[in-house]
Design an enzyme around this catalytic site. Sequence first.
Site, short mmCIF file in Angstrom:
data_model
loop_
_atom_site.label_atom_id
_atom_site.label_comp_id
_atom_site.label_asym_id
_atom_site.label_seq_id
_atom_site.Cartn_x
_atom_site.Cartn_y
_atom_site.Cartn_z
CD GLU A 116 -1.70 -2.34 1.72
OE1 GLU A 116 -0.50 -2.56 2.00
OE2 GLU A 116 -2.60 -3.18 1.91
CG PHE A 176 -9.93 -9.39 11.08
CD1 PHE A 176 -8.71 -9.82 11.57
CD2 PHE A 176 -10.13 -9.38 9.71
CE1 PHE A 176 -7.70 -10.24 10.71
CE2 PHE A 176 -9.13 -9.80 8.85
CZ PHE A 176 -7.92 -10.25 9.35
CD GLN A 177 -7.41 -7.02 7.49
OE1 GLN A 177 -8.32 -6.76 6.71
NE2 GLN A 177 -6.24 -7.49 7.10
CE LYS A 203 -17.72 -6.23 3.96
NZ LYS A 203 -17.42 -7.58 4.46
CG MET A 247 23.02 11.53 2.63
SD MET A 247 24.24 12.57 1.78
CE MET A 247 23.28 13.21 0.41
#
Lengths: 574, 183
Positions: A51, A113-114, A163, A479
Site C-alpha cells: 500500500e 478484525f483489521q 464497509k 549518504m
Amino acid sequence: MSQLMSGAKILLECLAREGVDTIFGYPGGVTLPLYDAMYDNPIRHILVRHEQNAAFAAQGYSRSTGKVGVCCATSGPGATNLVTGLVDAMMDSIPVVALTGQVTAKLIGSDAFQEADTFGITRSATKHNYLVKNVNELPQIIHEAFYIAASGRPGPVLVDITKDVFQGNAHYAPVTSIHLPGYKVYTEGHTGQIRRAAQMMLEAERPMIYAGGGIVLSNSSAELRELVELVDAPTVCTLMGLGALSSEHPNFISMPGMHGSYAANMGMYNTDLIIALGVRFDDRVTGRLNAFAPHARIIHVDIDPAEISKIRNADLPIVGDLKRVLPKINEVLRELKPEAGERPGLKAWWKQMREWKSAHPLETSVSDTEIKPQHLMREIDRLTKGKAIVCSDVGQHQMWAAQLIRFNEPRLWINSGGLGSMGFGLPSALGAQVANPDQLVVAICGDGGFQMSIPELATLFNFGLPVKVIVMNNGYLGMVRQWQELFYANRLSQVTLDGFPDPVQLAGAYGFKGRTVEKPSELAEALETAFADPGPYLLNVRVTPTENVFPMVPAGGAINEMVLTPPQPAEARK
Amino acid sequence: MLQIITLLVENKTGALMRVTGLLTARGYNIDSLTVARTLDPELSRMTIAVAIEPHQRRQLIKHMNKLINVLQATDLTDSPAVIRELVLMRVRAPQESRTAILKEAEIFGARVVDSTLEGFALEATGDIEKLDEFIDIMRSYGEIEVTRGGAVAVSLESKKLRLSPPVPRGAEEGKTEEKNGVI
C-alpha cells in the site's frame, strides 16, 4: 432525478465525475464491495504490491501530470501502510486522494478484525480527512476531498469509508456544489504589494530569484520565465523546483542549499533581494539562518499564508496563486522597465556570478577504472537531454542527479523532497509511467532505496510499464556513510549493504532484462541498451563505493562556507 | 504567560482533535479548553488557554486558520477582550469559620449554592487571577475541593468573519481534463 445505488457504485460515479481514470491500490476485507463494483467499471485499477507504494505511485501520477492521484487501501494494515506516502505528499504539497475501507460502523471501537483508527492516525498526515459512516454523505464528501486536495496549497486528503457505506443503498443525485465556509484560498495577491514588488525588483542591484515547487504545482513556468527575463536575475531552482525554469536557460544557476552549487549558494549569500516564489526556506536550503542572505530584503510569494515569515521575515509578502500573481507582476514590470533606467550593479552582479560558476563548477570527473557516480548522472543527462521523466529515490544519488541532470520542463524531475522517503523512486516511476505511457521514465535509485521497493518490479512486469530502473550501487547507505565519515570519525555503523541480488537473475525472475555494469567504458552502451529496450529494464551500476557528494554545507553551517572538496581522510580511515 | 485563543469552528466530529492536534504536535500542554455550541447549532465556540512561546503564536494562529473546520481563529492575548472563568468549590470548615467564609465569598462576589453542617458549596466567576486568589484564601479556612470551568472569552473588537462561498463541483460529466487538475 435520482436513482438507488450502492455506496460502492456511488463512489465510483463520483470519481468518474472528478475525471479519475486510474486508481493505485490493494484490496482487502472491508473493501470487497468496492472491488466488486470495480470489476466492471472503466476506471483502471493498478494493483501494486504494497500500500505504501500505492501512495507513492499516486504521487508519481500526480507529480508528472498535475492531476489528483488516487490510491486505495483496506482498513487496518492497509490504511496504516499508506501513512508514509501521505506524509510525503503532505510535505511536498502533492494532491492525492486516499480512499480507505473501515470496519462496519457499528463495530468501530470494538477491536474488530483489521480495525485501526485511520481517521485519528492520519489527522496530521493529511491536509484534511473524513470518516464516512452514512452513505448519504458520501457524494458530497468525495467531491469535497478532490476540491481540497487540488486547490490552494495542494495536499493529500483521506476518506475513510465504513464497509456498510459501500454496501448500503442511497438515492444518488449528482452533487452540483460544495460548501466549505472555513476553507480559505487566497489567489489574487494584493495589488499594491504586487506593484511594490515589481519596483523593488527593478531597483535591486544584486537580485536572485529563488523558485520552488510552487511554480511546478501552479503550472506557472512560462510566467516565471517571463519574470526571470524581465528582471534579468540569476535564478536558482530548489530540489522541488528543478525544471520550473529550464536548466538550459542562461539565467539558471543550479540548485541552492546543502548540496547546491557554489555559485547558487554564493549568490544567495551575497544578494540584496531574494525573490522567493513558491518556496518555504527549508533548512536544507538556508543552512544556518543568521548566515542566510544576510544583506537581502525578501519578497515572498506563496499561496499559503502560514509560509510567509515562518522561517525568514518577508519584507514584502504576497499571498496568492503564482499563476495569478506572476502575470500581474510581469505586467507592472513591463510598464515600469522603460523608466527604470540602467542598473549598473546588475552587470557587475552577473560578472561575479559567472566568476563563481567557473571558479567552482560541479564535480564531474571521470575515472578509467571505476564508474564515478557523477559519470553515471552525466551519461543519463546526455541520453535524456532534459526531456525524460526522472524519478529519484533518496540519498546521494538523488543529490548527484539533481546537480547534474538537466530538466527542460517542469514535472520531469520527481523526488521525495521534504520527507526524504527511501523507497520512493521505483513506485513513483511506476505511477509516472502509467500516466505517461509513451514517455521515457527513468527511476534512479540507490541500492538501499531500491531494495525497499523491489516487489514493485512485479507491477512493472504485469502492466508492461517500461520503466528503466537504474540502481546506483555503491554497496552502502551512501549518504549516512558520508556523514559518518565526515562527522563521526568514519566509524561506519550499519551502513554496509552486502548481498545485493544479481540483477540478471532478479529481473529475469520477474520476467524482464537486467544487467550489471562496472567498467566506465561500458557505461554509455549499457545505458543506451537499457533505454532502447521496449520493456522494463534493471541496470545495476557499480560505482565508486566511497565517493561523497560535494559541495556540502554541513547541517547548521553557513551557506557561504561550503565544503567544496573532500577533506583530508579521517584518522580512522587508514 | 498564558495565551488566550478563541476559535469559531464547525460543530463536526474531529474538529476538536484537529485544533488540539496542532498544539500537541508542537509539545504544548493545554491549560484549559472550553467548547460549546453557538447561536448557530452548526458552529461551536472554543476558548483555549495555553502557554506558547511568543514567537510561535502568529504561526500557530495561521495554522489554526488553515484547518478546514475552523472558520476563524483569533489570538486574544493582546487585544481587547473579556476573559472569565467559573469555579465551583466545596469548603469543609469548622462552625466558628462559617461567618468569615461567607464574608470572603461576598468580597469575591461568590454565591453559596449549597450549605451543610460540614460547610458550603460556592460558585464564583471572575478573571483567572482573581479566582486564583479566591481559591488561596478559601484554602486557609479548611479543606477545599475545586472544579474550574476553564477560560471563556469574548472579543471586544468586531472582527469581520470572512467565509468562503459555495463552489460548483461534480455535476458536469465529460469535462474530465478540466476538473481533475488545476482549479
